[in-house]
Design a protein around this motif. Structure first.
Motif, PDB file in Angstrom:
ATOM      1  N   SER A 170       0.836  -1.206   0.000  1.00 43.77           N
ATOM      2  CA  SER A 170       0.000   0.000   0.000  1.00 43.77           C
ATOM      3  C   SER A 170       0.865   1.248   0.000  1.00 43.77           C
ATOM      4  O   SER A 170       0.595   2.213  -0.720  1.00 43.77           O
ATOM      5  CB  SER A 170      -0.920   0.022   1.225  1.00 43.77           C
ATOM      6  N   PHE A 171       1.913   1.228   0.800  1.00 44.48           N
ATOM      7  CA  PHE A 171       2.830   2.357   0.849  1.00 44.48           C
ATOM      8  C   PHE A 171       3.493   2.575  -0.510  1.00 44.48           C
ATOM      9  O   PHE A 171       3.560   3.704  -1.002  1.00 44.48           O
ATOM     10  CB  PHE A 171       3.893   2.120   1.920  1.00 44.48           C
ATOM     11  N   LEU A 172       3.968   1.496  -1.112  1.00 44.13           N
ATOM     12  CA  LEU A 172       4.630   1.619  -2.418  1.00 44.13           C
ATOM     13  C   LEU A 172       3.678   2.142  -3.487  1.00 44.13           C
ATOM     14  O   LEU A 172       4.050   2.984  -4.308  1.00 44.13           O
ATOM     15  CB  LEU A 172       5.224   0.275  -2.830  1.00 44.13           C
ATOM     16  N   ILE A 173       2.459   1.664  -3.486  1.00 47.18           N
ATOM     17  CA  ILE A 173       1.469   2.136  -4.466  1.00 47.18           C
ATOM     18  C   ILE A 173       1.176   3.616  -4.261  1.00 47.18           C
ATOM     19  O   ILE A 173       1.104   4.387  -5.225  1.00 47.18           O
ATOM     20  CB  ILE A 173       0.187   1.282  -4.386  1.00 47.18           C
ATOM     21  N   LEU A 174       1.032   4.035  -3.005  1.00 48.66           N
ATOM     22  CA  LEU A 174       0.801   5.455  -2.733  1.00 48.66           C
ATOM     23  C   LEU A 174       1.980   6.313  -3.180  1.00 48.66           C
ATOM     24  O   LEU A 174       1.792   7.396  -3.714  1.00 48.66           O
ATOM     25  CB  LEU A 174       0.543   5.675  -1.243  1.00 48.66           C
ATOM     26  N   VAL A 175       3.191   5.837  -2.953  1.00 45.57           N
ATOM     27  CA  VAL A 175       4.379   6.598  -3.388  1.00 45.57           C
ATOM     28  C   VAL A 175       4.366   6.747  -4.902  1.00 45.57           C
ATOM     29  O   VAL A 175       4.626   7.833  -5.425  1.00 45.57           O
ATOM     30  CB  VAL A 175       5.683   5.901  -2.905  1.00 45.57           C
ATOM     31  N   ILE A 176       4.060   5.687  -5.619  1.00 46.81           N
ATOM     32  CA  ILE A 176       4.013   5.744  -7.082  1.00 46.81           C
ATOM     33  C   ILE A 176       2.931   6.705  -7.535  1.00 46.81           C
ATOM     34  O   ILE A 176       3.153   7.549  -8.408  1.00 46.81           O
ATOM     35  CB  ILE A 176       3.791   4.336  -7.673  1.00 46.81           C
ATOM     36  N   ILE A 177       1.739   6.604  -6.967  1.00 48.89           N
ATOM     37  CA  ILE A 177       0.626   7.488  -7.340  1.00 48.89           C
ATOM     38  C   ILE A 177       0.990   8.941  -7.083  1.00 48.89           C
ATOM     39  O   ILE A 177       0.766   9.809  -7.938  1.00 48.89           O
ATOM     40  CB  ILE A 177      -0.666   7.098  -6.585  1.00 48.89           C
ATOM     41  N   ASN A 218       3.961  10.285  -6.864  1.00 46.14           N
ATOM     42  CA  ASN A 218       5.027  10.742  -7.742  1.00 46.14           C
ATOM     43  C   ASN A 218       4.547  10.961  -9.170  1.00 46.14           C
ATOM     44  O   ASN A 218       4.985  11.883  -9.835  1.00 46.14           O
ATOM     45  CB  ASN A 218       6.203   9.756  -7.733  1.00 46.14           C
ATOM     46  N   LEU A 219       3.615  10.147  -9.634  1.00 50.25           N
ATOM     47  CA  LEU A 219       3.060  10.364 -10.974  1.00 50.25           C
ATOM     48  C   LEU A 219       2.194  11.621 -10.999  1.00 50.25           C
ATOM     49  O   LEU A 219       2.185  12.343 -11.986  1.00 50.25           O
ATOM     50  CB  LEU A 219       2.227   9.153 -11.396  1.00 50.25           C
ATOM     51  N   LYS A 220       1.501  11.859  -9.923  1.00 51.97           N
ATOM     52  CA  LYS A 220       0.631  13.026  -9.802  1.00 51.97           C
ATOM     53  C   LYS A 220       1.448  14.315  -9.798  1.00 51.97           C
ATOM     54  O   LYS A 220       1.045  15.314 -10.386  1.00 51.97           O
ATOM     55  CB  LYS A 220      -0.186  12.904  -8.510  1.00 51.97           C
TER      56      LYS A 220
END
Length: 70
Positions: free
Chosen positions: A57-64, A66-68
């Motif tokens: 969940s943490f990794l997905i949030l970091v990716i989201i 950073n893309l944002k």
């Protein structure tokens, strides 16, 4: 708001992983003391599952995030 959730997940991961050592697992012992689990094996499986869930969940949030921002 997503940054706050990311912070909460990161702190949760720290509080779950740091006390776990090969000889003593305080988190697992506290989970067993709650009475929510019938045996050590089920509590350990839950702890492993929740730890990996929080990490991903943490990794997905970091990716989201950073893309944002990128």
């Amino acid at each position: 708001m997503l940054h706050f959730i990311e912070l909460i997940i990161a702190l949760s991961i720290i509080f779950l992983v740091v006390p776990q050592t090969p000889t003593e697992n305080i988190v697992l012992r506290k989970l067993l003391e709650t009475g929510l689990f019938t045996n050590y094996s089920k509590a350990k499986k839950f702890l492993i599952w929740i730890t990996w869930f929080l990490i991903f969940s943490f990794l997905i949030l970091v990716i989201i995030l950073n893309l944002k921002l990128g």
